[in-house]
Design an enzyme around this catalytic site. Structure first.
Site, mmCIF file in Angstrom:
data_model
loop_
_atom_site.group_PDB
_atom_site.id
_atom_site.type_symbol
_atom_site.label_atom_id
_atom_site.label_comp_id
_atom_site.label_asym_id
_atom_site.label_seq_id
_atom_site.Cartn_x
_atom_site.Cartn_y
_atom_site.Cartn_z
ATOM 1 N N THR A 201 52.911 12.224 -2.580
ATOM 2 C CA THR A 201 52.535 11.533 -1.336
ATOM 3 C C THR A 201 52.760 10.022 -1.459
ATOM 4 O OG1 THR A 201 50.836 13.206 -0.973
ATOM 5 C CG2 THR A 201 50.623 11.178 0.295
ATOM 6 N N VAL A 202 52.252 9.426 -2.520
ATOM 7 C CA VAL A 202 52.350 7.967 -2.672
ATOM 8 C C VAL A 202 53.737 7.565 -3.188
ATOM 9 C CG1 VAL A 202 51.361 5.927 -3.779
ATOM 10 C CG2 VAL A 202 49.857 7.792 -3.053
ATOM 11 N N GLU B 78 42.645 13.887 -3.124
ATOM 12 C CA GLU B 78 43.211 13.933 -4.471
ATOM 13 C C GLU B 78 43.827 15.314 -4.706
ATOM 14 O OE1 GLU B 78 43.196 11.157 -6.667
ATOM 15 O OE2 GLU B 78 42.718 10.367 -4.707
ATOM 16 N N ILE C 239 43.665 -1.795 1.648
ATOM 17 C CA ILE C 239 42.813 -3.012 1.705
ATOM 18 C C ILE C 239 43.019 -3.840 0.430
ATOM 19 C CG2 ILE C 239 40.467 -3.889 1.937
ATOM 20 C CD1 ILE C 239 39.643 -1.202 3.093
ATOM 21 N N LYS D 129 36.159 4.048 -8.219
ATOM 22 C CA LYS D 129 36.505 2.823 -7.479
ATOM 23 C C LYS D 129 35.373 1.801 -7.566
ATOM 24 C CE LYS D 129 39.499 5.283 -4.262
ATOM 25 N NZ LYS D 129 39.504 6.093 -3.044
HETATM 26 P P1 NAP Z 1 50.600 13.886 -5.439
HETATM 27 O O1 NAP Z 1 51.077 13.965 -4.042
HETATM 28 O O2 NAP Z 1 49.953 15.077 -6.040
HETATM 29 O O3 NAP Z 1 51.839 13.425 -6.340
HETATM 30 C C1 NAP Z 1 51.795 13.403 -7.735
HETATM 31 C C2 NAP Z 1 53.217 13.224 -8.264
HETATM 32 O O4 NAP Z 1 53.176 13.079 -9.669
HETATM 33 C C3 NAP Z 1 54.118 14.421 -7.983
HETATM 34 O O5 NAP Z 1 55.431 13.999 -7.705
HETATM 35 C C4 NAP Z 1 54.089 15.203 -9.292
HETATM 36 O O6 NAP Z 1 55.282 15.915 -9.550
HETATM 37 C C5 NAP Z 1 53.960 14.076 -10.306
HETATM 38 N N1 NAP Z 1 53.240 14.494 -11.498
HETATM 39 C C6 NAP Z 1 51.946 14.838 -11.605
HETATM 40 N N2 NAP Z 1 51.644 15.167 -12.874
HETATM 41 C C7 NAP Z 1 52.786 15.035 -13.582
HETATM 42 C C8 NAP Z 1 53.140 15.235 -14.943
HETATM 43 N N3 NAP Z 1 52.243 15.643 -15.854
HETATM 44 N N4 NAP Z 1 54.413 15.000 -15.319
HETATM 45 C C9 NAP Z 1 55.345 14.586 -14.428
HETATM 46 N N5 NAP Z 1 55.065 14.378 -13.110
HETATM 47 C C10 NAP Z 1 53.799 14.606 -12.705
HETATM 48 O O7 NAP Z 1 49.541 12.709 -5.608
HETATM 49 P P2 NAP Z 1 49.396 11.397 -4.709
HETATM 50 O O8 NAP Z 1 48.505 11.684 -3.543
HETATM 51 O O9 NAP Z 1 50.727 10.818 -4.473
HETATM 52 O O10 NAP Z 1 48.510 10.463 -5.673
HETATM 53 C C11 NAP Z 1 49.103 9.826 -6.783
HETATM 54 C C12 NAP Z 1 48.136 8.793 -7.350
HETATM 55 O O11 NAP Z 1 47.815 7.840 -6.328
HETATM 56 C C13 NAP Z 1 46.790 9.352 -7.828
HETATM 57 O O12 NAP Z 1 46.347 8.595 -8.933
HETATM 58 C C14 NAP Z 1 45.857 9.083 -6.641
HETATM 59 O O13 NAP Z 1 44.498 8.972 -6.994
HETATM 60 C C15 NAP Z 1 46.398 7.763 -6.176
HETATM 61 N N6 NAP Z 1 46.098 7.447 -4.785
HETATM 62 C C16 NAP Z 1 46.400 8.337 -3.799
HETATM 63 C C17 NAP Z 1 46.112 8.009 -2.490
HETATM 64 C C18 NAP Z 1 46.393 8.951 -1.364
HETATM 65 O O14 NAP Z 1 45.947 8.687 -0.244
HETATM 66 N N7 NAP Z 1 47.142 10.033 -1.580
HETATM 67 C C19 NAP Z 1 45.523 6.774 -2.194
HETATM 68 C C20 NAP Z 1 45.248 5.878 -3.233
HETATM 69 C C21 NAP Z 1 45.535 6.228 -4.526
HETATM 70 P P3 NAP Z 1 55.758 17.120 -8.596
HETATM 71 O O15 NAP Z 1 56.086 16.480 -7.292
HETATM 72 O O16 NAP Z 1 56.944 17.698 -9.255
HETATM 73 O O17 NAP Z 1 54.584 18.037 -8.506
HETATM 74 N N1 HSE Z 2 41.584 10.570 -2.275
HETATM 75 C C1 HSE Z 2 41.369 9.181 -2.073
HETATM 76 C C2 HSE Z 2 40.515 8.969 -0.838
HETATM 77 C C3 HSE Z 2 42.693 8.487 -1.919
HETATM 78 O O1 HSE Z 2 40.366 9.909 -0.054
HETATM 79 O O2 HSE Z 2 39.973 7.881 -0.667
HETATM 80 C C4 HSE Z 2 42.572 6.979 -1.917
HETATM 81 O O3 HSE Z 2 42.218 6.505 -3.184
#
Ligand code: NAP
Ligand code: HSE
Length: 432
Positions: free
Chosen positions: A15-16, A191, A138, A206
């Site tokens: 997603t990110v 998450e 933010i 956080k």
């Molecule tokens: P996500 O959609 O689950 O994406 C995770 C990515 O990392 C995927 O591309 C996955 O590969 C890859 N990955 C995970 N484990 C791996 C491993 N062991 N080896 C290689 N690749 C791996 O997660 P996300 O929502 O983007 O979140 C990513 C980070 O941003 C997290 O730390 C989360 O807390 C943080 N975050 C997210 C948000 C939000 O709103 N989503 C907001 C703030 C912060 P595949 O695609 O092949 O599965």
């Molecule tokens: N899963 C987190 C939330 C993403 O809902 O706030 C942002 O860190």
């Protein structure tokens, strides 16, 4: 100034990660204008090469071998957006040790291991930035670290998890908990393991990060007392409403008698409190300190592109503080014309005193309609000398409302000078 090509890499393309890639491409000119650098994604680590991706990319960019990133000599900057602590922690240590700057969105990693990671970064002479780990879009980390560096913040109060706030506000609107959680997952807010959201672990991490920066003293996840929203029922939501309050998952970090307390849990918030108005996946952080008294930052707290904006901002800060001085440069790069004041649109509240007799209302409505000003609400109060009208318009051109009011003031039935005030009823989110 000739543009510097900066190959960068991503750990994670979910997603990110996909949103970061998209933003780097779509904002390439803005970044180049600000920094003189053009950031180009050359590698992205994933688990599954065959997965459908949110943003198309060249197939040779994806890799499942982290060594392709760690040993990529041309890559000096990596965004860690894969999440998790293990093996992510080892990957980040390897990247920093290899002399690569790292930007991360990973609150669990920072809340547990920031001390060790900063030590590795300092030894290698590289930067570790983590704006996106707290409250997505933010810019609270930068505000705390830079703008409020001498402000002695002694309390941080906030809604710092978008998923749970989304669920609670959906429940307030009569939706079911499970359905709201499923929707938050579909929208990319949750998450990978959503129990981190609803169980409070995400908000606790956080708050540990915010407390560490605000107070300048290390607070780790283990120091935070927390619970989530899993025990919250529609009964709590209804009871809160009857009392004129809302249920929110609130984080609080406080200094009491020179000691730190950091906690997260569901709370009832009075409807006039700024946190009660925080809707959906939005977050808000209230910072209280000696000189600043209270500053509230509010904005999108989750979501791919929202989080990417903070990741990219950190990447820009790194390239912009190594070799160029864009933070000190004149920030103006274009010259925009001033808008004709009459062309700004807003809903308006109009107050008009008139004779109380047949046909007066129609004549006023006619003047408004002549200028394409549409009435949303109308209230009439009887007064000794006639009637007082309160009119709320739909969004209209300021100039059109002024012109209509001039004509209404000229009507023989109108007493005195009508007045108009803009109505602020939206969240101020306008598309450019
Ligand atoms: P996500 O959609 O689950 O994406 C995770 C990515 O990392 C995927 O591309 C996955 O590969 C890859 N990955 C995970 N484990 C791996 C491993 N062991 N080896 C290689 N690749 C791996 O997660 P996300 O929502 O983007 O979140 C990513 C980070 O941003 C997290 O730390 C989360 O807390 C943080 N975050 C997210 C948000 C939000 O709103 N989503 C907001 C703030 C912060 P595949 O695609 O092949 O599965
Ligand atoms: N899963 C987190 C939330 C993403 O809902 O706030 C942002 O860190």
């Amino acid at each position: 100034m000739s543009s510097v090509d900066v190959p960068v890499a991503l750990l994670g393309y979910g997603t990110v990660g996909a949103a970061v890639h998209r933003l780097l491409i779509e904002s390439a000119e803005d970044i180049e204008r600000a920094t003189g650098h053009r950031l180009r994604v050359v590698k992205a680590l994933v688990r599954d090469l065959d997965k459908e991706r949110g943003f198309a990319l060249d197939s040779d960019i994806l890799t499942t071998d982290v060594a392709d990133v760690v040993h990529a000599e041309d890559v000096a900057l990596v965004a860690e957006v894969m999440g998790g602590v293990d093996p992510t922690s080892d990957y980040v240590v390897d990247l920093l040790s290899a002399g690569k700057h790292v930007v991360t969105a990973n609150k669990q990693l920072i809340a547990r291991q920031a001390g060790d990671l900063f030590a590795v970064a300092a030894k290698a002479g590289v930067q570790l930035r983590f704006e996106a780990s707290v409250c997505a879009a933010i810019p609270v980390i930068k505000v705390l670290r830079e703008s409020l560096v001498v402000s002695h913040v002694h309390r941080v109060l906030g809604i710092v998890n978008g998923t749970t706030n989304f669920i609670l506000t959906k429940m307030e609107a009569g939706h079911d908990y499970e359905a709201a959680l499923a929707e938050a997952q579909t929208l990319g807010y949750a998450e990978a393991d959503p129990s981190e959201d609803v169980g409070g672990d995400d908000a606790a991490a956080k708050m540990a990060i915010l407390a560490t920066i605000a107070f300048g003293s290390r607070v780790t996840l283990a120091d935070v007392q927390y619970e989530g929203i899993t025990e919250i029922t529609t009964g709590h939501i209804q009871a809160a409403r009857e009392l004129g309050m809302s249920v929110r998952l609130v984080g609080a970090a406080t200094i009491v008698e020179d000691k730190v307390d950091v906690r997260v849990g569901p709370a009832l918030v009075t409807s006039t409190h700024p946190l009660a108005a925080v809707d959906g996946a939005f977050n808000a952080v209230m910072l209280q300190g000696d000189a600043i008294r209270e500053i509230t930052l509010e904005g999108p707290g989750a979501g791919g592109i929202e989080t990417a904006s903070a990741v990219v901002a950190d990447m820009v800060s790194i390239v912009g503080t190594t070799g160029t001085g864009f933070l000190q440069d004149d920030p103006c790069w274009r010259s925009l014309e001033r808008l004709d004041p009459g062309r700004l649109r807003s809903p308006f509240f109009l107050r008009v005193e008139v004779d109380d007799r047949a046909g007066v209302l129609a004549r006023i409505a006619e003047r408004l309609a002549d200028h394409d000003v549409s009435v949303a609400r109308l209230v009439q109060h009887q007064r000794d000398a006639g009637a007082e009208l309160y009119i709320v318009t739909h969004e209209s051109y300021t100039g059109a409302v002024s012109d209509a009011l001039v004509e209404i003031a000229d009507l023989p039935e109108t007493h005195g000078k009508p007045s108009a005030l803009p109505v602020i009823s939206d969240r101020g989110i306008a598309k450019a």
